[in-house]
Design a protein around this motif. Structure first.
Motif, mmCIF file in Angstrom:
data_model
loop_
_atom_site.group_PDB
_atom_site.id
_atom_site.type_symbol
_atom_site.label_atom_id
_atom_site.label_comp_id
_atom_site.label_asym_id
_atom_site.label_seq_id
_atom_site.Cartn_x
_atom_site.Cartn_y
_atom_site.Cartn_z
ATOM 1 N N GLY A 280 -4.929 -4.719 -5.865
ATOM 2 C CA GLY A 280 -5.908 -3.663 -5.326
ATOM 3 C C GLY A 280 -5.290 -2.661 -4.649
ATOM 4 N N VAL A 281 -4.139 -2.202 -4.695
ATOM 5 C CA VAL A 281 -3.514 -0.918 -4.125
ATOM 6 C C VAL A 281 -3.258 -0.017 -4.802
ATOM 7 N N GLN A 282 -3.466 -0.003 -6.195
ATOM 8 C CA GLN A 282 -3.401 1.289 -7.188
ATOM 9 C C GLN A 282 -4.595 1.344 -7.875
ATOM 10 N N GLU B 51 0.910 -1.287 -0.073
ATOM 11 C CA GLU B 51 -0.166 0.084 0.067
ATOM 12 C C GLU B 51 0.886 1.270 0.134
ATOM 13 N N TYR B 52 1.962 1.109 0.967
ATOM 14 C CA TYR B 52 2.738 2.423 0.862
ATOM 15 C C TYR B 52 3.540 2.594 -0.457
ATOM 16 N N ALA B 53 3.952 1.305 -0.992
ATOM 17 C CA ALA B 53 4.904 1.312 -2.214
ATOM 18 C C ALA B 53 4.118 1.838 -3.395
ATOM 19 N N ALA B 54 2.652 1.638 -3.287
ATOM 20 C CA ALA B 54 2.001 1.919 -4.811
ATOM 21 C C ALA B 54 1.608 3.479 -4.518
ATOM 22 N N GLN B 55 2.146 4.323 -3.549
ATOM 23 C CA GLN B 55 1.360 5.729 -3.536
ATOM 24 C C GLN B 55 2.048 6.564 -4.952
ATOM 25 N N GLN B 56 1.254 7.390 -5.556
ATOM 26 C CA GLN B 56 1.658 8.440 -6.359
ATOM 27 C C GLN B 56 2.192 9.568 -5.878
ATOM 28 N N LEU B 57 3.547 9.652 -5.934
ATOM 29 C CA LEU B 57 4.237 10.784 -5.027
ATOM 30 C C LEU B 57 5.238 11.596 -6.195
ATOM 31 N N GLY B 58 4.620 12.818 -6.184
ATOM 32 C CA GLY B 58 5.641 13.735 -7.178
ATOM 33 C C GLY B 58 5.391 13.255 -8.583
ATOM 34 N N GLY C 138 5.296 -2.456 -15.411
ATOM 35 C CA GLY C 138 5.298 -3.458 -14.763
ATOM 36 C C GLY C 138 5.006 -3.514 -13.453
ATOM 37 N N ALA C 139 5.361 -2.876 -12.824
ATOM 38 C CA ALA C 139 5.153 -2.506 -11.352
ATOM 39 C C ALA C 139 3.754 -2.081 -11.138
ATOM 40 N N ALA C 140 3.157 -1.185 -11.885
ATOM 41 C CA ALA C 140 1.883 -0.642 -11.834
ATOM 42 C C ALA C 140 0.658 -1.898 -12.153
ATOM 43 N N ARG C 141 1.223 -2.761 -12.974
ATOM 44 C CA ARG C 141 0.289 -3.530 -13.212
ATOM 45 C C ARG C 141 0.178 -4.785 -11.832
ATOM 46 N N TYR C 142 1.096 -4.883 -11.217
ATOM 47 C CA TYR C 142 1.139 -5.734 -10.166
ATOM 48 C C TYR C 142 0.296 -5.229 -9.121
ATOM 49 N N TYR C 143 0.682 -3.777 -8.745
ATOM 50 C CA TYR C 143 -0.229 -3.096 -7.928
ATOM 51 C C TYR C 143 -1.657 -2.928 -7.976
#
Length: 324
Positions: free
Chosen positions: A322-324, A299-306, A313-318
């Motif tokens: 269901g965390v993104q 959940e922390y890892a998938a935040q949109q920051l900046g 590839g990472a976005a697909r996993y998140y």
């Protein structure tokens, strides 16, 4: 302390297995003894161990701001990023002001995950008469290597909360991470500062033989503090009872921020997906030997920051979990 140190060292030396893999990715991180480097080395070691066809080689040392440029140029595959340094690069300002290609190169780096930098620990010996940050006037302090992000963040927190200015109201020594910590061990500095996720190996080592106190400001509210925190920092407490010889009888207020693992934007989507998935699906298996890893979450890892975008590839996993 030895268990943590050996685990980190093993992760950083995991490059020996690279020749047996189909794909070898190059990761560059900061000073290997720091918690953020250990987090990244642990990521690399876990992925390399679990995937038969991918190895991540880790090299430690140097500045994350430079590693970001080298990744954007295609000379590295992974590095430590932060919301702030990507914004600076995308605008071509601050340390990137003399790099005219920086804004365009910023498009070549993306994010795999964010993780907590860790609370900034302002530490003194247990018997010190310095009990709050407001007491450091006239003291000798190691804030981090001068000119680095950690130095500026620690200096900024002190000034915002106490009004004390480095070089005017207290002596901020010039030293690298290793020398700064050794100076604290030797009693040559009054205050040692390190941002890390507890338990931190430096404080585990120190408290094997000495008592320690973490200090905070008398007041952590106000316009100056809010301005310092901005969008990407937050107030965060350091609890009592973290270390055997910690003398605090209650929590101490400090601040924390996010850093992350950045990647080349042109890395294969399927490969980044598998790397991301492998790390998160196997993280629970290492928290006994690396208790600090309990602070990591998808959940922390998938935040949109900046301004930095997630690698597809990472976005697909998140999105899949269901965390993104």
């Amino acid at each position: 302390m030895k268990q943590l140190a050996y685990a980190a060292l093993a992760a950083l030396l995991a490059t020996g297995a690279a020749s047996a893999q189909d794909t070898t990715l190059k990761m560059q991180t900061i000073e290997p003894s720091l918690g953020q480097a250990i987090t990244m080395a642990t990521f690399a070691n876990l992925v390399t161990d679990k995937l038969d066809d991918v190895a991540i080689e880790v090299a430690g040392g140097g500045a994350a701001t430079l590693h970001q440029m080298e990744t954007a140029r295609g000379n590295l595959d992974m590095f430590m990023t932060s919301p702030t340094i990507h914004i600076l690069m995308s605008k071509g300002i601050a340390m990137y002001k003399n790099e005219p290609e920086a804004p365009e190169l910023a498009k070549n780096v993306q994010v795999l995950m964010w993780f907590p930098y860790g609370e900034y620990h302002f530490a003194v010996r247990g018997d010190s008469d310095i009990t709050t940050l407001d007491d450091i006037e006239g003291a000798t302090v190691f804030l981090g290597p001068q000119g680095g992000g950690a130095y500026n963040a620690a200096k900024g927190w002190v000034e915002a909360t106490t009004g004390l200015v480095a070089g005017e109201d207290y002596d901020a020594i010039k030293a690298n991470w290793a020398t700064g910590f050794q100076s604290f061990l030797d009693g040559k500095v009054d205050v040692y500062v390190n941002g890390c996720i507890d338990p931190c190996q430096q404080f585990i080592q120190f408290t094997e033989t000495e008592k320690i106190r973490f200090i905070g400001p008398e007041d952590h509210e106000g316009e100056a503090v809010d301005k310092f925190l901005g969008k990407f920092r937050k107030r965060a407490e350091i609890p009592a009872g973290l270390y055997e010889n910690q003398v605090n009888d209650g929590p101490v207020m400090s601040n924390d921020t996010a850093v992350g693992i950045g990647v080349r934007a042109d890395l294969d989507e399927e490969q980044v997906y598998r790397i991301t998935k492998t790390f998160w699906e196997n993280l629970d298996g290492i928290t006994t030997d690396a208790p600090w890893a309990k602070a990591l979450s998808a959940e922390y890892a998938a935040q949109q920051l900046g301004t930095a975008q997630f690698h597809p590839g990472a976005a697909r996993y998140y999105k899949e979990i269901g965390v993104q």
